[in-house]
Every structure is written in C-alpha cells, then in structure tokens.
Design an enzyme around this catalytic site. Structure first.
Site, PDB file in Angstrom:
ATOM      1  CG  ASP A  67      -0.253  -0.433   2.506  1.00 48.45           C
ATOM      2  OD1 ASP A  67       0.974  -0.208   2.639  1.00 48.45           O
ATOM      3  OD2 ASP A  67      -0.929  -0.993   3.385  1.00 48.45           O
ATOM      4  CG  ASN A 136      -8.906  -1.377  12.175  1.00 48.57           C
ATOM      5  OD1 ASN A 136      -7.885  -1.937  11.769  1.00 48.57           O
ATOM      6  ND2 ASN A 136      -9.424  -0.325  11.570  1.00 48.57           N
ATOM      7  CG  HIS A 138      -5.862  -2.114   9.001  1.00 49.28           C
ATOM      8  ND1 HIS A 138      -5.977  -1.043   9.867  1.00 49.28           N
ATOM      9  CD2 HIS A 138      -4.546  -2.151   8.659  1.00 49.28           C
ATOM     10  CE1 HIS A 138      -4.793  -0.483  10.032  1.00 49.28           C
ATOM     11  NE2 HIS A 138      -3.910  -1.139   9.320  1.00 49.28           N
ATOM     12  CD  GLU A 143      -8.737   1.115   7.836  1.00 45.81           C
ATOM     13  OE1 GLU A 143      -8.736   0.211   8.698  1.00 45.81           O
ATOM     14  OE2 GLU A 143      -8.083   2.167   7.963  1.00 45.81           O
TER      15      GLU A 143
END
Length: 254
Positions: A67, A136, A138, A143
C-alpha cells in the site's frame, strides 16, 4: 495455519527474517510481498544484516508493496516509498526495476490499481506476502467494512487507523485520509502469507482473526481460508490466544 510465538519483538523479527531468507535461498527469483509500519522494521534490519554479512542475495527477486498513502510524493518522509528505500532497498542488491510500490499521486487512480494487479500477475504472483495487522484487524489498508474488496483499490482510512498512524506524523491533521492498497483477492493469491504482530494492543485483533468468524468486519479473518499461513507473534500479541492454543494441545493429547 501455523502459529508461532516468539519471546519478544527481537525474537519475532529474527524469526521473520529467517523465513524470508529461506524463501530466497529456495527460490532466488522469488516475488516478495512487503509491508511497512513499525512491526516489520526490525525484520528489514535483520535482512540487511544477512545481506551484508552472509551474502543474502536479492538480485533476482522482485518486490510488491501492499500500500501507499494517497497524496504523498515518493520523497515525502512519511510515504511508504521513502520508508522502504530508507530502511531496506538502499541497503540491499534488489534491482530498482524490480521494486514496485503503488503510486501515491497517480494521474488516474483506477488505471494505477489495474496496472498494479496486472504487474503482479505478470510476475507470476507473490510467493510470500508479509502482513502486519492493525488494532482493528486491517491488513494492508483493507479496513473493516461490509464486504471484502477484491483487488487493488482506493481506501478511506478509518479514524482508528488515522489515530494509530499519527505517531509517524508531526500532527494528526497531516495523516492522509485515503490510501491505495492491495485488495483481499490479491493478498489471498499469494502462495504463502507471513502475518506478524507485536504488542498487547494487537492481542484482540489476533484473537478475532484466528478464532472469530470470517467477516469483512475483521478483515484479517479471511486468512483462515488461506492454505499456507504462518502467524508469527510475540508473547504480548499472543496473550489472548494462549488458552485456545493450550486447549487445542490438550485435545490432541487426549
């Protein structure tokens, strides 16, 4: 899925580097999927040491990063281009032409995403994909959502991710709100996945990833469906799953 628990972050990083080095020894022209952030940093330092001290060779390898922040130029100190060159690429013999990172300022973002996936397929697919995990759950910048995004795509970052990454910026307002990320289909097509997690703040995400349901609300949970995953944790990140592992071992002995 293999779950390995290291003593601490240094041990985790050393083990991760040995796994990556073993991949290169077995297949010198491996396609490496790479991650950024604080978790893999010492792994890269150890790989640099192995390159300099024992001749670990990257000359035939190819790399694809997961990313990049949208809006950041490659020379921005907070970009993942900068991170990778600063901490890894400038210290090893991986040819520049074989290094691939999503463009943070693409003229056409849809074309950038399509071209990135096409390059991965043309390279024969990723042999080993390194992943970190967010609090979280990810992976990459995928996400929590109501669906899994398949291929490389534009992502709106969650506030939790923005807050977690703010430590790398002068102020939280400077953290980009969007990124470009490999999607789940791209990640899941990797032949092997190496998931790294360090710290007690990752313990809930690891528990939900390994022992919860497979849901896009816990993005990393999709790895339960992958045929070859190594989950490498330090003791703090493994704190919530130890009882599950102990119960499994007890059942095997019964």
């Amino acid at each position: 899925m293999r779950i390995l628990i290291a003593d601490d972050y240094a041990d985790l990083s050393s083990r991760a580097a040995r796994i990556m080095a073993g991949q290169l020894y077995l297949k010198p022209n491996s396609v490496l999927g790479l991650a950024t952030g604080s978790t893999p940093l010492q792994m890269y330092q150890e790989l640099v040491r192995l390159h300099k001290e024992v001749g670990l060779d990257f000359s035939e390898a190819t790399s694809f990063n997961l990313d990049e922040y949208l809006g950041l130029a490659p020379d921005d100190a907070n970009s993942y281009h900068y991170y990778m060159h600063q901490h890894f690429f400038s210290h090893i013999n991986l040819p520049q032409k074989n290094i691939h990172i999503p463009c943070g300022r693409p003229a056409d973002i849809e074309k950038e995403c399509l071209d990135y996936d096409r390059l991965i397929w043309q390279s024969g697919g990723i042999d080993i994909q390194v992943l970190g995990i967010g609090t979280n759950a990810h992976i990459g910048f995928n996400e929590p959502d109501i669906k899994f995004e398949a291929t490389t795509h534009k992502v709106k970052l969650d506030e939790e991710t923005i807050e977690a990454n703010a430590r790398f910026f002068a102020a939280i307002e400077e953290v980009p709100r969007f990124a470009i990320s490999m999607g789940m289909k791209t990640i899941m097509h990797a032949k092997k996945v190496l998931l790294l997690a360090s710290g007690e703040n990752k313990a809930d995400a690891i528990y939900n990833t390994l022992y919860g349901g497979i849901t896009p609300e816990v993005p990393a949970s999709i790895l339960q469906l992958h045929q070859d995953v190594i989950v490498l944790l330090d003791a703090a990140a493994a704190s919530k799953i130890r009882r599950c592992l102990d119960d499994n071992n007890q059942n095997l002995r019964s």
